[in-house]
Design a protein around this motif. Structure first.
Motif, PDB file in Angstrom:
ATOM      1  N   ALA A 215       0.821  -1.210   0.000  1.00  0.00           N
ATOM      2  CA  ALA A 215       0.000   0.000   0.000  1.00  0.00           C
ATOM      3  C   ALA A 215       0.851   1.254   0.000  1.00  0.00           C
ATOM      4  N   MET A 216       1.987   1.240   0.725  1.00  0.00           N
ATOM      5  CA  MET A 216       2.882   2.389   0.803  1.00  0.00           C
ATOM      6  C   MET A 216       4.304   1.878   0.951  1.00  0.00           C
ATOM      7  N   ASP A 217       5.253   2.614   0.375  1.00  0.00           N
ATOM      8  CA  ASP A 217       6.656   2.207   0.419  1.00  0.00           C
ATOM      9  C   ASP A 217       7.515   3.457   0.261  1.00  0.00           C
ATOM     10  N   GLY A 218       8.315   3.759   1.292  1.00  0.00           N
ATOM     11  CA  GLY A 218       9.161   4.943   1.201  1.00  0.00           C
ATOM     12  C   GLY A 218       9.773   5.283   2.546  1.00  0.00           C
ATOM     13  N   PRO A 219      10.396   6.447   2.670  1.00  0.00           N
ATOM     14  CA  PRO A 219      10.960   6.870   3.952  1.00  0.00           C
ATOM     15  C   PRO A 219       9.859   7.029   4.997  1.00  0.00           C
ATOM     16  N   PRO A 220      10.077   6.570   6.234  1.00  0.00           N
ATOM     17  CA  PRO A 220       9.034   6.661   7.261  1.00  0.00           C
ATOM     18  C   PRO A 220       8.509   8.075   7.475  1.00  0.00           C
ATOM     19  N   ALA A 221       9.393   9.071   7.476  1.00  0.00           N
ATOM     20  CA  ALA A 221       8.951  10.441   7.746  1.00  0.00           C
ATOM     21  C   ALA A 221       7.915  10.896   6.730  1.00  0.00           C
ATOM     22  N   GLY A 222       8.130  10.567   5.472  1.00  0.00           N
ATOM     23  CA  GLY A 222       7.182  10.969   4.439  1.00  0.00           C
ATOM     24  C   GLY A 222       5.876  10.209   4.520  1.00  0.00           C
ATOM     25  N   ILE A 223       5.963   8.910   4.767  1.00  0.00           N
ATOM     26  CA  ILE A 223       4.747   8.096   4.841  1.00  0.00           C
ATOM     27  C   ILE A 223       3.876   8.519   6.023  1.00  0.00           C
ATOM     28  N   PHE A 224       4.484   8.744   7.181  1.00  0.00           N
ATOM     29  CA  PHE A 224       3.688   9.060   8.366  1.00  0.00           C
ATOM     30  C   PHE A 224       3.025  10.435   8.278  1.00  0.00           C
ATOM     31  N   ARG A 225       3.479  11.283   7.389  1.00  0.00           N
ATOM     32  CA  ARG A 225       2.801  12.567   7.213  1.00  0.00           C
ATOM     33  C   ARG A 225       1.475  12.407   6.471  1.00  0.00           C
ATOM     34  N   GLU A 226       1.283  11.265   5.838  1.00  0.00           N
ATOM     35  CA  GLU A 226      -0.008  10.958   5.205  1.00  0.00           C
ATOM     36  C   GLU A 226      -0.909  10.308   6.262  1.00  0.00           C
ATOM     37  N   VAL A 227      -1.253  11.114   7.282  1.00  0.00           N
ATOM     38  CA  VAL A 227      -1.894  10.581   8.486  1.00  0.00           C
ATOM     39  C   VAL A 227      -3.187   9.834   8.178  1.00  0.00           C
ATOM     40  N   GLU A 228      -4.064  10.419   7.411  1.00  0.00           N
ATOM     41  CA  GLU A 228      -5.362   9.788   7.147  1.00  0.00           C
ATOM     42  C   GLU A 228      -5.200   8.480   6.396  1.00  0.00           C
ATOM     43  N   GLN A 229      -4.338   8.457   5.402  1.00  0.00           N
ATOM     44  CA  GLN A 229      -4.135   7.231   4.637  1.00  0.00           C
ATOM     45  C   GLN A 229      -3.536   6.134   5.508  1.00  0.00           C
ATOM     46  N   VAL A 230      -2.568   6.485   6.330  1.00  0.00           N
ATOM     47  CA  VAL A 230      -1.938   5.493   7.212  1.00  0.00           C
ATOM     48  C   VAL A 230      -2.963   4.932   8.195  1.00  0.00           C
ATOM     49  N   HIS A 231      -3.796   5.805   8.749  1.00  0.00           N
ATOM     50  CA  HIS A 231      -4.845   5.329   9.665  1.00  0.00           C
ATOM     51  C   HIS A 231      -5.826   4.402   8.952  1.00  0.00           C
ATOM     52  N   ARG A 232      -6.173   4.718   7.712  1.00  0.00           N
ATOM     53  CA  ARG A 232      -7.100   3.850   6.962  1.00  0.00           C
ATOM     54  C   ARG A 232      -6.525   2.456   6.765  1.00  0.00           C
ATOM     55  N   LEU A 233      -5.207   2.363   6.747  1.00  0.00           N
ATOM     56  CA  LEU A 233      -4.549   1.068   6.567  1.00  0.00           C
ATOM     57  C   LEU A 233      -4.390   0.312   7.886  1.00  0.00           C
ATOM     58  N   GLY A 234      -4.913   0.881   8.977  1.00  0.00           N
ATOM     59  CA  GLY A 234      -4.866   0.215  10.268  1.00  0.00           C
ATOM     60  C   GLY A 234      -3.528   0.306  10.965  1.00  0.00           C
ATOM     61  N   GLN A 236      -0.746   2.791  13.172  1.00  0.00           N
ATOM     62  CA  GLN A 236      -0.645   3.983  14.008  1.00  0.00           C
ATOM     63  C   GLN A 236       0.390   4.942  13.448  1.00  0.00           C
ATOM     64  N   VAL A 237       0.231   6.217  13.800  1.00  0.00           N
ATOM     65  CA  VAL A 237       1.166   7.272  13.423  1.00  0.00           C
ATOM     66  C   VAL A 237       1.813   7.786  14.694  1.00  0.00           C
ATOM     67  N   PRO A 238       3.123   8.090  14.685  1.00  0.00           N
ATOM     68  CA  PRO A 238       3.744   8.649  15.890  1.00  0.00           C
ATOM     69  C   PRO A 238       2.988   9.887  16.367  1.00  0.00           C
ATOM     70  N   VAL A 239       2.773   9.995  17.677  1.00  0.00           N
ATOM     71  CA  VAL A 239       2.004  11.111  18.225  1.00  0.00           C
ATOM     72  C   VAL A 239       2.616  12.446  17.823  1.00  0.00           C
ATOM     73  N   ALA A 240       3.924  12.543  17.871  1.00  0.00           N
ATOM     74  CA  ALA A 240       4.581  13.813  17.539  1.00  0.00           C
ATOM     75  C   ALA A 240       4.305  14.214  16.096  1.00  0.00           C
ATOM     76  N   VAL A 241       4.306  13.237  15.194  1.00  0.00           N
ATOM     77  CA  VAL A 241       4.038  13.531  13.780  1.00  0.00           C
ATOM     78  C   VAL A 241       2.588  13.952  13.601  1.00  0.00           C
ATOM     79  N   GLU A 242       1.686  13.241  14.265  1.00  0.00           N
ATOM     80  CA  GLU A 242       0.268  13.564  14.131  1.00  0.00           C
ATOM     81  C   GLU A 242      -0.021  14.982  14.633  1.00  0.00           C
ATOM     82  N   LEU A 243       0.581  15.355  15.757  1.00  0.00           N
ATOM     83  CA  LEU A 243       0.379  16.705  16.285  1.00  0.00           C
ATOM     84  C   LEU A 243       0.993  17.752  15.357  1.00  0.00           C
ATOM     85  N   SER A 244       2.154  17.426  14.796  1.00  0.00           N
ATOM     86  CA  SER A 244       2.813  18.358  13.879  1.00  0.00           C
ATOM     87  C   SER A 244       1.950  18.624  12.659  1.00  0.00           C
ATOM     88  N   VAL A 245       1.394  17.565  12.097  1.00  0.00           N
ATOM     89  CA  VAL A 245       0.531  17.719  10.923  1.00  0.00           C
ATOM     90  C   VAL A 245      -0.737  18.474  11.289  1.00  0.00           C
TER      91      VAL A 245
END
Length: 254
Positions: A215-234, A236-245
């Motif tokens: 579904a996704m393949d790349g550097p973790p920092a870039g992938i985790f910024r796609e918060v909604e898509q990552v959540h749809r895939l079941g 979790q996103v790091p709390v710090a990243v989610e708050l930053s976004v």
């Protein structure tokens, strides 16, 4: 390099494929995190990577050796070490020292060299004080370190870890991750199945599976910024990243 070419896998009694036409490459000196919701195919996929499971179609090549060639399986499994989620599933001997020596004995390593390698592994993984101890008397973190030591002593080119920190307390998890960093510095490629976004952030690459597909393949920092898509895939996103976004979006909206 571990190369998956159009890998598909279906368990014998299932009507549907668990892995669907997956093509990936994994390189040495790289740590790759593999994430996905329960049932996404993570464990099945990694077990195809050293021939524990034979893909239904497609092929897996380890430094050019195919898992479908029975003559290559011993060499492939020497090159690709695996540590399971529960270390008790792979510990087979009666003392820590014998457990570390077990794989070397199977490889036919000369006794003097084997003794040196075992002593080095005991030091590296801080297991010297318990070398004569029965594995079942160790703590969970110590048994996981033992399982890792028993694999690493055989100098694999690639190391596959199936949620190895899932049963550990925070201290044991931190110690285990520190050992993985040491292993990576030696040039070993690591594929790390985890449910922890924080652990994935420490990797070079992140792959998220969804129902047996990439579904996704790349550097973790870039992938985790796609918060909604990552959540749809079941996942979790790091709390710090989610708050930053979240706060970044708020600033843009203002």
């Amino acid at each position: 390099m571990i190369e998956l070419n159009h890998v598909t896998y279906r368990y014998r009694d299932d009507r549907e494929d668990v892995i669907h036409d997956v093509s990936l490459q994994f390189h040495r000196s790289q740590i790759t995190a593999l994430m996905g919701a329960n049932g996404s195919g993570k464990t099945t996929l990694i077990r195809c990577m050293n021939g524990l499971l034979k893909c239904t179609s497609g092929d897996v090549l380890v430094d050019g050796l195919s898992v479908h060639d029975a003559e290559h399986l011993i060499e492939i499994r020497r090159k690709v070490g695996m540590v399971f989620q529960n270390p008790d599933n792979q510990i087979v001997t009666t003392t820590v020292e014998r457990e570390i020596a077990f794989g070397l004995e199977n490889l036919g390593i000369e006794p003097e060299l084997m003794r040196r390698k075992v002593a080095e592994a005991l030091r590296q993984f801080h297991l010297e004080p318990m070398q004569d101890t029965a594995p079942h008397l160790l703590s969970g973190g110590e048994r996981q370190r033992l399982a890792l030591a028993a694999v690493c002593v055989m100098s694999p080119d690639y190391l596959i870890l199936d949620e190895p920190t899932a049963l550990l307390d925070p201290r044991g998890r931190a110690e285990f991750l520190a050992y993985i960093s040491q292993v990576r510095k030696s040039g070993t490629g690591v594929v790390f199945v985890t449910q922890s976004a924080e652990e994935a952030c420490g990797c070079d690459r992140l792959i998220i599976l969804d129902s047996g597909r990439i579904a996704m393949d790349g550097p973790p920092a870039g992938i985790f910024r796609e918060v909604e898509q990552v959540h749809r895939l079941g996942v979790q996103v790091p709390v710090a990243v989610e708050l930053s976004v979240l706060f970044g979006s708020g600033s843009d909206a203002d």
